[in-house]
Motif scaffolding. Sequence first.
Motif, PDB file in Angstrom:
ATOM      1  N   GLN A  18      32.567  34.378  39.708  1.00 31.06           N
ATOM      2  CA  GLN A  18      32.089  33.183  40.400  1.00 31.06           C
ATOM      3  C   GLN A  18      33.123  32.711  41.419  1.00 31.06           C
ATOM      4  N   GLY A  19      34.382  32.693  40.997  1.00 36.78           N
ATOM      5  CA  GLY A  19      35.438  32.256  41.904  1.00 36.78           C
ATOM      6  C   GLY A  19      35.603  33.176  43.095  1.00 36.78           C
ATOM      7  N   GLY A  20      35.509  34.475  42.853  1.00 39.85           N
ATOM      8  CA  GLY A  20      35.652  35.437  43.938  1.00 39.85           C
ATOM      9  C   GLY A  20      34.535  35.331  44.952  1.00 39.85           C
ATOM     10  N   LEU A  21      33.291  35.196  44.468  1.00 40.31           N
ATOM     11  CA  LEU A  21      32.165  35.053  45.383  1.00 40.31           C
ATOM     12  C   LEU A  21      32.268  33.747  46.158  1.00 40.31           C
ATOM     13  N   ALA A  22      32.648  32.674  45.462  1.00 43.68           N
ATOM     14  CA  ALA A  22      32.790  31.375  46.133  1.00 43.68           C
ATOM     15  C   ALA A  22      33.785  31.460  47.278  1.00 43.68           C
ATOM     16  N   LYS A  23      34.923  32.077  47.028  1.00 41.66           N
ATOM     17  CA  LYS A  23      35.952  32.199  48.057  1.00 41.66           C
ATOM     18  C   LYS A  23      35.466  33.064  49.209  1.00 41.66           C
ATOM     19  N   SER A  24      34.703  34.103  48.894  1.00 39.16           N
ATOM     20  CA  SER A  24      34.240  35.027  49.922  1.00 39.16           C
ATOM     21  C   SER A  24      33.277  34.376  50.909  1.00 39.16           C
ATOM     22  N   VAL A  25      32.433  33.458  50.432  1.00 43.80           N
ATOM     23  CA  VAL A  25      31.397  32.887  51.303  1.00 43.80           C
ATOM     24  C   VAL A  25      31.646  31.427  51.660  1.00 43.80           C
ATOM     25  N   GLY A  26      32.786  30.856  51.198  1.00 42.20           N
ATOM     26  CA  GLY A  26      33.116  29.488  51.567  1.00 42.20           C
ATOM     27  C   GLY A  26      32.355  28.433  50.798  1.00 42.20           C
ATOM     28  N   MET A  27      32.210  28.649  49.493  1.00 41.78           N
ATOM     29  CA  MET A  27      31.556  27.669  48.627  1.00 41.78           C
ATOM     30  C   MET A  27      32.524  27.255  47.526  1.00 41.78           C
ATOM     31  N   ALA A  28      32.167  26.187  46.813  1.00 42.15           N
ATOM     32  CA  ALA A  28      32.894  25.819  45.607  1.00 42.15           C
ATOM     33  C   ALA A  28      32.393  26.678  44.448  1.00 42.15           C
ATOM     34  N   GLN A  29      33.282  26.994  43.516  1.00 44.74           N
ATOM     35  CA  GLN A  29      32.860  27.784  42.358  1.00 44.74           C
ATOM     36  C   GLN A  29      31.749  27.087  41.584  1.00 44.74           C
TER      37      GLN A  29
END
Length: 227
Positions: A18-29
Amino acid sequence: MNFSKRLDEAMKQAGATQGGLAKSVGMAQSSVNKLLNGAKGSRKLVEIAKSLGVRPEWLSSGNGPMREDGAQIAMHIPLVNQDFYRVDVLDVQASAGNGTLVSTDFIEKIRAIEYTTEQARALFGNRPSDSVKVITVRGDSMEGTINPGDEIFVDTAVTHFDGDGVYVFVFGKTLHVKRLQMQRNRLSVLSDNPVYKEWFVEDGDEDQFHIMAKVILRQSIDYKRFG
């Protein structure tokens, strides 16, 4: 298979957290967590699909193949400087009062704070940096513990009641920071400022009540002027 299940499957195949995807697309976890729990879609659909290497049409509706012919499973995660522990400061205010309206699933990052690994270990233990965020508190219901304007460091990996403590949670359409305490079989919502009354999360409130993070520590905005 609904949107949340398709997203979960794509993340599993890409080895994405979840954290990795959030960082990749500019969202909060916490926003990614919401998408995995019954969401029907996202405004960041195209970016998420690209990051996970799947077709946006498949992710959105399940139509067609999961990937284009010959497409590789790929997770596009930004590289992180391993010499530093970076904590994002988010443009969101949690209410220590009557609640702050939650208007969007996209939370913008204002800035980042960097620590050495030794400093981070002392402050945050072994928590990964992508689960630690900073948000600002408004309202005075937690005054004495957390004052209006203070910044709090929260662990966004905690999305369920994990013992008595101070949490950031959504109830209905409002975002709160309050103390949660289990009293027999009911979850009590407590304010450290005695002016505010205790209330409870009742049976049947499950659809309205969502824990977003657990508070780790606070940073005061207390200033002293000289001259």
